[in-house]
Design a protein around this motif. Structure first.
Motif, PDB file in Angstrom:
ATOM      1  N   CYS A   1      33.721  10.239  18.185  1.00  0.00           N
ATOM      2  CA  CYS A   1      34.712   9.189  17.776  1.00  0.00           C
ATOM      3  C   CYS A   1      34.588   9.216  16.313  1.00  0.00           C
ATOM      4  CB  CYS A   1      34.854   8.094  18.598  1.00  0.00           C
ATOM      5  SG  CYS A   1      36.198   7.039  17.985  1.00  0.00           S
TER       6      CYS A   1
ATOM      7  N   HIS B   1      35.502   6.613  15.001  1.00  0.00           N
ATOM      8  CA  HIS B   1      35.281   5.290  14.221  1.00  0.00           C
ATOM      9  C   HIS B   1      33.570   5.079  14.189  1.00  0.00           C
ATOM     10  CE1 HIS B   1      34.941   0.918  15.793  1.00  0.00           C
ATOM     11  NE2 HIS B   1      35.362   0.863  14.448  1.00  0.00           N
ATOM     12  N   LEU B   2      32.934   5.119  15.381  1.00  0.00           N
ATOM     13  CA  LEU B   2      31.477   4.851  15.163  1.00  0.00           C
ATOM     14  C   LEU B   2      30.553   5.920  16.199  1.00  0.00           C
ATOM     15  CD1 LEU B   2      31.332   0.906  15.435  1.00  0.00           C
ATOM     16  CD2 LEU B   2      31.040   2.464  13.382  1.00  0.00           C
ATOM     17  N   GLY B   3      31.434   6.885  16.544  1.00  0.00           N
ATOM     18  CA  GLY B   3      30.586   8.088  16.802  1.00  0.00           C
ATOM     19  C   GLY B   3      30.399   8.137  18.527  1.00  0.00           C
ATOM     20  N   CYS B   4      30.944   7.048  19.229  1.00  0.00           N
ATOM     21  CA  CYS B   4      30.821   7.323  20.689  1.00  0.00           C
ATOM     22  C   CYS B   4      31.476   8.674  20.933  1.00  0.00           C
ATOM     23  CB  CYS B   4      31.427   6.294  21.268  1.00  0.00           C
ATOM     24  SG  CYS B   4      30.597   4.653  21.142  1.00  0.00           S
TER      25      CYS B   4
ATOM     26  N   CYS C   1      38.254   6.773  23.859  1.00  0.00           N
ATOM     27  CA  CYS C   1      36.934   6.198  23.577  1.00  0.00           C
ATOM     28  C   CYS C   1      36.589   5.031  24.043  1.00  0.00           C
ATOM     29  CB  CYS C   1      36.799   6.312  22.000  1.00  0.00           C
ATOM     30  SG  CYS C   1      35.053   5.640  21.516  1.00  0.00           S
TER      31      CYS C   1
ATOM     32  N   CYS D   1      34.354   2.819  23.738  1.00  0.00           N
ATOM     33  CA  CYS D   1      33.443   1.914  23.019  1.00  0.00           C
ATOM     34  C   CYS D   1      34.376   0.759  22.495  1.00  0.00           C
ATOM     35  CB  CYS D   1      32.853   2.571  21.943  1.00  0.00           C
ATOM     36  SG  CYS D   1      31.425   3.580  22.399  1.00  0.00           S
ATOM     37  N   HIS D   2      35.742   1.181  21.905  1.00  0.00           N
ATOM     38  CA  HIS D   2      36.553   0.428  21.198  1.00  0.00           C
ATOM     39  C   HIS D   2      37.802   0.795  21.580  1.00  0.00           C
ATOM     40  CE1 HIS D   2      32.683   0.553  18.816  1.00  0.00           C
ATOM     41  NE2 HIS D   2      32.557  -0.764  19.208  1.00  0.00           N
ATOM     42  N   GLY D   3      38.098   1.714  22.141  1.00  0.00           N
ATOM     43  CA  GLY D   3      39.550   1.856  22.666  1.00  0.00           C
ATOM     44  C   GLY D   3      40.438   2.809  21.958  1.00  0.00           C
ATOM     45  N   SER D   4      39.799   3.644  21.124  1.00  0.00           N
ATOM     46  CA  SER D   4      40.664   4.747  20.339  1.00  0.00           C
ATOM     47  C   SER D   4      41.368   5.842  21.455  1.00  0.00           C
ATOM     48  CB  SER D   4      39.916   5.185  19.218  1.00  0.00           C
ATOM     49  OG  SER D   4      39.453   4.687  18.274  1.00  0.00           O
TER      50      SER D   4
ATOM     51  N   PRO E   1      40.643   1.964  16.992  1.00  0.00           N
ATOM     52  CA  PRO E   1      40.202   1.847  15.340  1.00  0.00           C
ATOM     53  C   PRO E   1      39.883   2.987  14.805  1.00  0.00           C
ATOM     54  CG  PRO E   1      38.594   0.962  16.747  1.00  0.00           C
ATOM     55  CD  PRO E   1      39.752   1.116  17.694  1.00  0.00           C
TER      56      PRO E   1
HETATM   57  S1  FES Z   1      33.570   4.418  18.539  1.00  0.00           S
HETATM   58 FE1  FES Z   1      35.321   5.259  19.393  1.00  0.00          FE
HETATM   59  S2  FES Z   1      36.535   3.644  18.965  1.00  0.00           S
HETATM   60 FE2  FES Z   1      34.648   2.861  18.376  1.00  0.00          FE
END
Ligand code: FES
Length: 179
Positions: free
Chosen positions: A119, A121-124, A138, A140-143, A155
């Motif tokens: 991802c 955003h932060l790599g999940c 994703c 982790c935060h819903g992307s 995000p």
């Molecule tokens: S790491 Fe994917 S939405 Fe934050």
């Protein structure tokens, strides 16, 4: 690189390495994840960043497999006609990071989407076929990403990027070399 003995029948892994010389080769099976892991090139090859060859022929339409190149996760998706159409028909004005599907695939081989799998955003690692666009979600935060790997809900700020790769033939790509 390959471990062989004069008396042993070459294994599939050996054959792949022998057949491709310096290029690391990856076979992909129907139950792709464990098999890919089993056939992944050895650590020295990966550490050296050598290109990897991926045989696309076992990847069924509608299937996604995962490979690694330079420690990076890469999704190889064999898209269905519906998935391709959905990606192509999306207006650029609907996109957070506007990019035509045509710029993310090879012309004439639109069924193959090859993208980095972390991802933006932060790599999940997003979940396959999830989210309202049936691309990736994703957890982790819903992307949310569509069937072109383009971000549709943040995000995550940008689309899942494309690794350098080229087609050797209709069913073989080399990741790490650009056409
Ligand atoms: S790491 Fe994917 S939405 Fe934050």
């Amino acid at each position: 690189m390959a471990e062989t003995t004069p008396t042993a029948e070459p294994t599939r892994r050996d054959f792949l390495f022998i057949a491709t010389g310096a290029t690391a080769a990856i076979g992909v099976a129907a139950v792709a994840w464990p098999f890919v892991a089993q056939l992944a090139p050895d650590a020295e090859v990966i550490a050296a960043g050598a290109p990897i060859e991926v045989d696309l022929s076992p990847i069924a339409e509608g299937q996604i497999v995962r490979v690694f190149w330079r420690d990076a996760l890469i999704f190889v998706r064999h898209r269905t006609a519906e998935e391709i159409e959905a990606a192509q028909q999306t207006p650029l004005s609907d996109l957070i990071d506007p990019e035509p599907d045509a710029d993310r695939v090879v012309e004439g081989r639109e069924q193959w989407l090859i993208i980095y799998g972390n991802c933006t955003h932060l790599g999940c690692v997003p979940l396959d076929f999830q989210g309202q666009y049936r691309g990736w979600f994703c957890p982790c935060h819903g992307s949310v990403f569509d069937t072109s790997g383009r971000v549709r809900v943040g995000p995550a700020p940008i689309n899942l990027p494309l690794p350098p790769y080229e087609f050797v033939d209709d069913t073989t790509i080399i990741i790490g070399e650009e056409a």
